[in-house]
Design a protein around this motif. Structure first.
Motif, PDB file in Angstrom:
ATOM      1  N   GLY A 116       0.761  -1.166   0.185  1.00 53.08           N
ATOM      2  CA  GLY A 116       0.104  -0.124  -0.171  1.00 53.08           C
ATOM      3  C   GLY A 116       1.020   1.246   0.049  1.00 53.08           C
ATOM      4  N   ASN A 117       0.708   2.109   1.102  1.00 52.47           N
ATOM      5  CA  ASN A 117       1.462   3.319   1.200  1.00 52.47           C
ATOM      6  C   ASN A 117       2.676   3.048   1.939  1.00 52.47           C
ATOM      7  N   GLY A 118       2.946   2.028   2.466  1.00 48.71           N
ATOM      8  CA  GLY A 118       4.054   1.592   3.512  1.00 48.71           C
ATOM      9  C   GLY A 118       4.910   0.495   2.745  1.00 48.71           C
ATOM     10  N   TRP A 119       6.028   0.274   3.800  1.00 51.16           N
ATOM     11  CA  TRP A 119       6.858  -0.739   3.340  1.00 51.16           C
ATOM     12  C   TRP A 119       7.414  -1.499   4.623  1.00 51.16           C
ATOM     13  N   LYS A 120       8.137  -2.628   4.382  1.00 52.44           N
ATOM     14  CA  LYS A 120       8.635  -3.205   5.721  1.00 52.44           C
ATOM     15  C   LYS A 120       9.856  -3.997   5.142  1.00 52.44           C
ATOM     16  N   LEU A 121      10.732  -4.393   6.049  1.00 49.88           N
ATOM     17  CA  LEU A 121      12.057  -5.004   5.827  1.00 49.88           C
ATOM     18  C   LEU A 121      12.134  -6.262   6.236  1.00 49.88           C
ATOM     19  N   ILE A 122      12.076  -7.296   5.164  1.00 53.73           N
ATOM     20  CA  ILE A 122      12.338  -8.743   5.355  1.00 53.73           C
ATOM     21  C   ILE A 122      13.749  -9.219   5.217  1.00 53.73           C
ATOM     22  N   VAL A 123      14.244  -9.744   6.419  1.00 50.10           N
ATOM     23  CA  VAL A 123      15.696 -10.317   6.476  1.00 50.10           C
ATOM     24  C   VAL A 123      15.842 -11.533   5.529  1.00 50.10           C
ATOM     25  N   ARG A 124      16.691 -11.593   4.445  1.00 45.53           N
ATOM     26  CA  ARG A 124      16.837 -12.755   3.731  1.00 45.53           C
ATOM     27  C   ARG A 124      18.257 -13.294   4.228  1.00 45.53           C
TER      28      ARG A 124
END
Length: 173
Positions: free
Chosen positions: A76-84
């Motif tokens: 949407g209007n946001g984001w997140k950080l997923i550790v790979r």
């Protein structure tokens, strides 16, 4: 010697003893920082063409335990950080969070700092270097030096962030 950034009182109040150096200000004596900046530039970072596919873990083998690779997942209007990927040096201090959002870390101060730096990077699209107290419950008097490097998709948008982290005894008085 590190160049000094323009810090604001509000940043200090929220993040404590935490210094952010924008791309033009990065001047670290650490070989790791020099290595990753040169690597990022050589792969097309300044032209926004460096992608995850351009990076072979073998090229990073001398520092692989100090690397964190995160996906920037837009929602949407946001984001997140997923550790790979989180190297052993880093997970030894901050925990094993592969496959998780950075917000799932136990240390809320570190979460705030990481999201703040990555937000700034999404705006500038340039590397950022930070110097902060290493926030580990069982180890005091440590310092975390981190170089955040943007990686881009085929359209030139940041879709991953590679971080080189060095945790050690403090270098500041």
């Amino acid at each position: 010697m590190l160049a000094n950034s323009n810090e604001t009182t509000s940043k200090d109040a929220v993040f404590g003893d935490f210094t952010i150096y924008d791309y033009a200000e990065i001047d670290s004596p650490l070989e790791m920082v020099k290595f990753f900046l040169d690597f990022w530039r050589a792969k097309g970072g300044e032209d926004k063409t460096i992608t995850r596919a351009d990076i072979s873990p073998m090229e990073l083998k001398q520092y692989i335990s100090q690397v964190v690779l995160m996906d920037v997942v837009r929602e949407g209007n946001g984001w997140k950080l997923i550790v790979r990927l989180i190297g052993g040096h880093v997970s030894g201090f901050y925990g094993e969070i592969t496959g998780k959002d950075v917000r799932e870390m136990d240390n809320t101060k570190a979460i705030e700092r990481i999201y703040s730096v990555c937000s700034r990077m999404l705006e500038t699209e340039k590397p950022i270097y930070t110097v902060a107290p290493a926030l580990s419950p069982d180890r005091s008097y440590m310092e975390a030096l981190a170089l955040y490097l943007p990686l881009f998709d085929d359209e030139g948008k940041i879709n991953k962030i590679m971080v080189a982290v060095h945790v050690s005894a403090p270098t500041r008085p």
